[in-house]
Design an enzyme around this catalytic site. Structure first.
Site: not given
Length: 1013
Positions: A446, A517
């Site tokens: 991220e 994820e």
């Protein structure tokens, strides 16, 4: 305050270190091969730990710090002591602070606040004469976030990059006898912008510190490479070795039994390679983690490296290990301890891995930084696939600019930060390159995606082309993503089941899809695991994924009254904070499995058991392992009838090879003549004790309903009782209905029962009521506000009309027209209820419901009963022994269970809906004498018994704040919506929503004395 100053290196992304040694493989030099094999580093004559109680002083700002502390002769007698390794926040210094996306400092890279907290450390140590003349090094395995180092008053160096080692040559500064080491650690530096992970923001020397004494000419680095023939019949081990001078190097490869497989030596000065041929190598994989050991002898030292022969390839878009397609069944794991923060004891790591193995996990993503180096040693030995992730996340950069176009990529696109990005890949790869468990390199998390990430990936592939390179931040949903050809995997976070199926079925997609994820395990969840794995197993292009996440990151704390609890964001006054978003794991902070982990275990189980011909006792057992057969497992089968064991046995021989199926005959008697409900339970178990589990540990199970004669029934007795006479009388709005052994009262004005009793024993402590509200789960966080806006939490019943009539002499019928709604809003639903009381005292309900068309899905619909104090025993037939929901039930077994109301409750750190039992056939809640109520329905229903109302659970922010009621709150639900994983994942799947606009619900509530049943 001293006038001594230091160079302000912490706000310059162009200066990442001063005098730090180049990154290298992780190892400890030993004096001989036996000591190297034992791996007890304290036994090495070349190693000395500096762990222990250091002198410590904390300052809220480095500007206040007395920097003369590093000068010789400084008196630290009045200082505190702080154990190293540790995080200073867990020892009472500074602010415990949890934030997820947002930076905890003003976003002004590379600048950090002037009030930059500082920790000053002093350690006095002695060196013996045998260390004189050697090169002396100090290694800091992890320091958060940057630090300056002095030895005996002389400046040695500077380093940043928190979660990878920093090594310094201190030879010129060490003398025989007593020495002093001084370290200045800063909480913030420009590296903080690259370390914005979703975690508690800890500081200090949090991993091990030690000294190494080396010969002037020694082996500095080893890179264990391997080449395998196409058929894996031959291998060559190539040890690329770097030395600090001319030295004779011998390389010796031993197998798991200690026998020498190959050996060779060479004179090296600088760089060289020693090749070792291996015939018919035994391959390494997570299911059979066979390890060779490479011993490198040089300059009186022995270095030991694990060797696992394996080849990782992507063939036609399919991820393979050793030529076989592999599904990664993983979890995301932080270094996290409830008392020690990011300082992780070895036994704590072992406990994590034991639990993972016991729950069928085969993959770990080290989110979002390299974990403690000892953890990878354990993964090599236990057998885990590791996605090793660089210590890189700058999530907050997007938030700081309100996610404006290109903001998320701001740092990755900035050439001034290129070296800082690339170095984080370099230091990870160099440290961990020799671990066979590492199968994928991850370029962080991220942080946008642009030129700097591309440079990271290019360097990584150039240094080690044997492993794929991954980075999710290049996913197409991030606008402005640059060229992704350098990445080997397509990666997604929280993609829906439909989205991954669309990707896998598109012939234009050539990369395997990895869900780095998925299925957010926050609180009572996740509830979509089986749906994901049905699709993952169906498509070769889908290589699996890692559930977010392994553990709740609660911090042990106490209230002012001494009540222990696990704290989360905001509990320490920290701002900004993300509340309980750190409480999102499959296990609690103290590693107690949540029911979500039990669900994951069953869904990803490596054995699938299906019916073949149940009447003939045949089942199909499919081996979902990729490399091993089923010979280490056995089957235990049991036939129960209405909860009682009718027959059982074992099948000791399973032999199906990887991805093969075998038919197994179970010698149970035909249940055709049995009256009742026969259920076959087949449990797949370990035949022998392993490192991580005991003999008989269950790996997977399956259950099947067997054909039988008509179910046993007490219908005749019930009919006889139902025909007994009843009396009814009305005084005002109160209707009293009495029979031989019961007395019930119904409030016609309120449209509900206010009293149920049998032989004078009261069985209802408050009026019965229809309800739609549940205490929102963490995964309801996105729909919660819509529910509140519609008034689900405040929905009361309005009675439009209610009347009663006699049905002969043996029954009374009550009809009520009602709605449920809260203030401000129009009614949520309207219903017609018909209650019938017969001569046995049984109360039958039939209600027809129409839901407002504009509403989304309901949390639940059902009847809530409040039973008196002492109603503590629960008996039911349904799924158990733990909670289950429509989308979270695969780990629960159908059976007959007896437990307490407290046993029904699942403790979540943030209180929420819990403890429901999906697909219940019947249930009884009673006192210990068996006096209570029985609940049944023509259709199976969801059932719950608790000492807390949904309102109690909704209002409490921590479990310790719950006030246990004496009464027992019973919920009998027509349906309850699933739990999903929408706290971060996709919306609840439609098939798990209670979104019907019209439905009927039937229920029978019968007063019982169980001893007389």
């Amino acid at each position: 305050m001293t006038t001594k100053r230091i160079d302000k290196l912490w706000e310059n992304p162009g200066i990442l270190q001063v005098n730090r040694e180049a990154a290298r493989a992780h190892y400890i030099p030993y004096g001989d091969a036996s000591a190297a094999k034992a791996g007890k580093r304290g036994r090495s004559p070349f190693y000395r730990t500096l762990n222990g109680a250091w002198k410590f002083r904390y300052y809220p700002s480095v500007r206040q710090a007395d920097l003369s502390f590093c000068e010789e002769g400084y008196d630290a007698g009045g200082w505190d002591e702080l154990v190293v390794p540790s995080c200073w926040q867990t020892n009472g210094y500074d602010q415990l602070h949890y934030t997820n996306v947002n930076y905890p400092i003003p976003c002004d890279p590379p600048y950090v606040p002037d009030a930059n907290p500082a920790g000053l450390y002093i350690w006095d140590f002695k060196t013996g004469e045998r260390w004189v003349g050697k090169s002396n090094y100090v290694v800091f395995e992890g320091v958060n976030s940057c630090f300056y180092l002095w030895v005996n008053g002389a400046f040695v160096g500077y380093s940043q990059g928190s979660r990878v080692p920093a090594e310094f040559d201190i030879t010129a500064h060490v003398r025989p006898g007593t020495n002093r080491m001084c370290v200045l650690v800063l909480k913030w530096c420009d590296g903080t912008y690259l370390e914005d992970q979703d975690l508690w923001r800890y500081s200090g020397i949090f991993r091990d510190v030690y000294l190494l004494a080396r010969e002037k000419a020694h082996v500095r680095d080893v890179f264990v490479r391997q080449e395998l023939s196409p058929d894996f019949g031959e291998a060559e081990l190539r040890a690329d070795i770097e030395t600090t001078g001319p030295v004779t190097v011998k390389a010796e490869l031993k197998d798991a039994d200690g026998a020498t497989v190959a050996a060779s030596e060479a004179e090296l000065d600088g760089r060289g390679t020693i090749g070792l041929p291996v015939a018919r190598p035994t391959l390494w994989n997570a299911e059979r983690p066979y390890l060779y050991e490479l011993y490198v002898h040089a300059a009186g030292e022995v270095l030991r490296f694990p060797v696992g022969f394996r080849r990782i390839e992507i063939k036609d878009g399919v991820f393979t290990i050793n030529g076989r397609a592999v599904k990664l069944k993983g979890v995301n794991r932080h270094d996290s301890h409830p008392s020690l923060g990011q300082t992780i004891p070895l036994n704590h790591m072992i406990r994590d891995l034991d639990l993972m193995k016991r729950h069928n996990v085969n993959t770990i993503r080290t989110s979002h930084y390299p974990n403690d180096p000892r953890f990878l040693d354990l993964c090599d030995e236990y057998g885990f696939y590791v996605i090793d992730e660089a210590d890189l996340e700058c999530h907050g950069i997007g938030a700081a600019y309100n996610w404006a176009e290109g903001a998320f990529h701001k740092l990755s696109a900035n050439p001034d930060w290129k070296d800082a990005f690339v170095e984080r890949a370099v230091r990870m790869v160099e440290r961990d390159k020799n671990h066979p468990s590492v199968i994928v390199w991850s370029m962080g998390n991220e942080s946008g995606y642009d030129a700097n990430h591309i440079a990271m990936a290019e360097w990584t592939k150039g240094r080690d082309g044997s492993r794929p390179v991954h980075y999710e931040g290049a996913a197409p949903q991030y606008k402005g993503a640059a060229n992704t050809d350098v990445l080997d995997l397509e990666s997604r976070m929280y993609a829906s089941v439909r989205a991954i199926e669309e990707y896998a079925s598109d012939p234009g997609n050539k990369k395997p899809l990895f869900l780095c994820e998925y299925s957010h395990a926050m609180g009572n969840g996740p509830g979509d695991l089986n749906d994901y794995w049905d699709v993952i197993y169906s498509y070769p292009l889908l290589m699996g994924g890692c559930v977010w996440e392994w553990c709740d990151h609660g911090v042990r704390a106490e209230t002012a009254e001494g009540v222990p609890f696990f704290a989360y964001g905001g509990d320490f006054g920290d701002k900004p904070n993300d509340g309980n978003f750190c409480i999102d794991g499959l296990v609690s902070p103290d590693r107690k499995p949540h029911t979500g982990l039990l669900e994951l275990k069953q869904v990803i189980a490596p054995v699938r058991i299906e019916a073949d011909d149940l009447a003939a006792g045949r089942i199909r057992v499919t081996n979902l392992y990729d490399f091993v057969d089923l010979s280490a497992l056995c089957l235990h089968w049991t036939v129960t009838v209405d909860g009682a064991v009718a027959s059982q046995g074992n099948v000791w021989r399973l032999e199906a090879g990887p991805h093969e199926t075998q038919v197994v005959a179970l010698p149970y008697d035909s249940p055709h003549a049995v009256r009742g409900r026969p259920i076959l339970t087949v449990s797949c178990r370990l035949k022998e004790q392993t490192r991580w589990a005991e003999f008989g540990h269950e790996v997977a199970f399956a259950q099947f309903g067997l054909p039988s004669a008509a179910p046993a029934s007490d219908a005749a007795a019930a009919a006889a009782g139902a025909g007994a006479a009843v009396e009814a009388s009305q005084i005002g709005d109160l209707l009293v209905v009495e029979g031989f052994d019961f007395r019930h009262a119904f409030d016609l004005g309120a449209g509900t029962f206010v009293q149920l009793s049998k032989h004078g024993v009261p069985l209802l402590a408050a009026p019965a009521r229809f309800v739609v509200w549940r205490a929102p789960t963490d995964n309801d966080r996105n729909v919660k506000q819509a529910w509140l806006n519609e008034g689900f939490d405040r929905a009361d019943m309005k009675v439009y009309d209610c009347g009663w009539s006699r049905i002969g002499d043996s029954a009374v019928e009550i009809k009520a027209s009602y709605s449920l709604g809260g203030y401000t809003k129009s009614p949520l639903l309207r219903g017609e209820a018909v209650w019938r009381i017969d001569g046995s005292g049984a109360v039958s309900l039939r209600t027809s419901v129409s839901v407002k068309e504009s509403l989304g899905f309901l949390p639940r619909f059902g009847l809530q009963l409040t039973m008196p104090k002492g109603s503590e025993e629960v008996e039911y037939v349904g799924l158990g022994p733990h909670e289950s929901y429509i989308d979270k039930r695969h780990s629960a077994k159908r059976g007959k269970y007896v437990m307490s109301v407290d046993d029904m409750f699942e403790h979540y750190i943030m209180p929420q809906e819990n403890g429901s039992r999906y697909d219940t056939e019947w249930a009884i809640v009673s006192n210990e004498l068996g006096m209570g109520l029985k609940f049944a329905s023509p259709e199976r229903f969801s059932f719950n018994a608790s000492h807390y109302t949904p309102g109690d659970l909704t209002a409490a922010t921590h479990d310790y704040k719950l006030k246990r009621r004496d009464e027992t709150i019973v919920h009998l639900d027509y349906k309850m919506s699933g739990v999903g994983s929408n706290s971060c994942g996709p919306q609840l799947l439609e098939q798990y929503r209670l979104d019907e606009k019209r439905f009927d619900f039937e229920l029978v509530v019968t007063p019982v004395f169980k001893e007389d049943e």
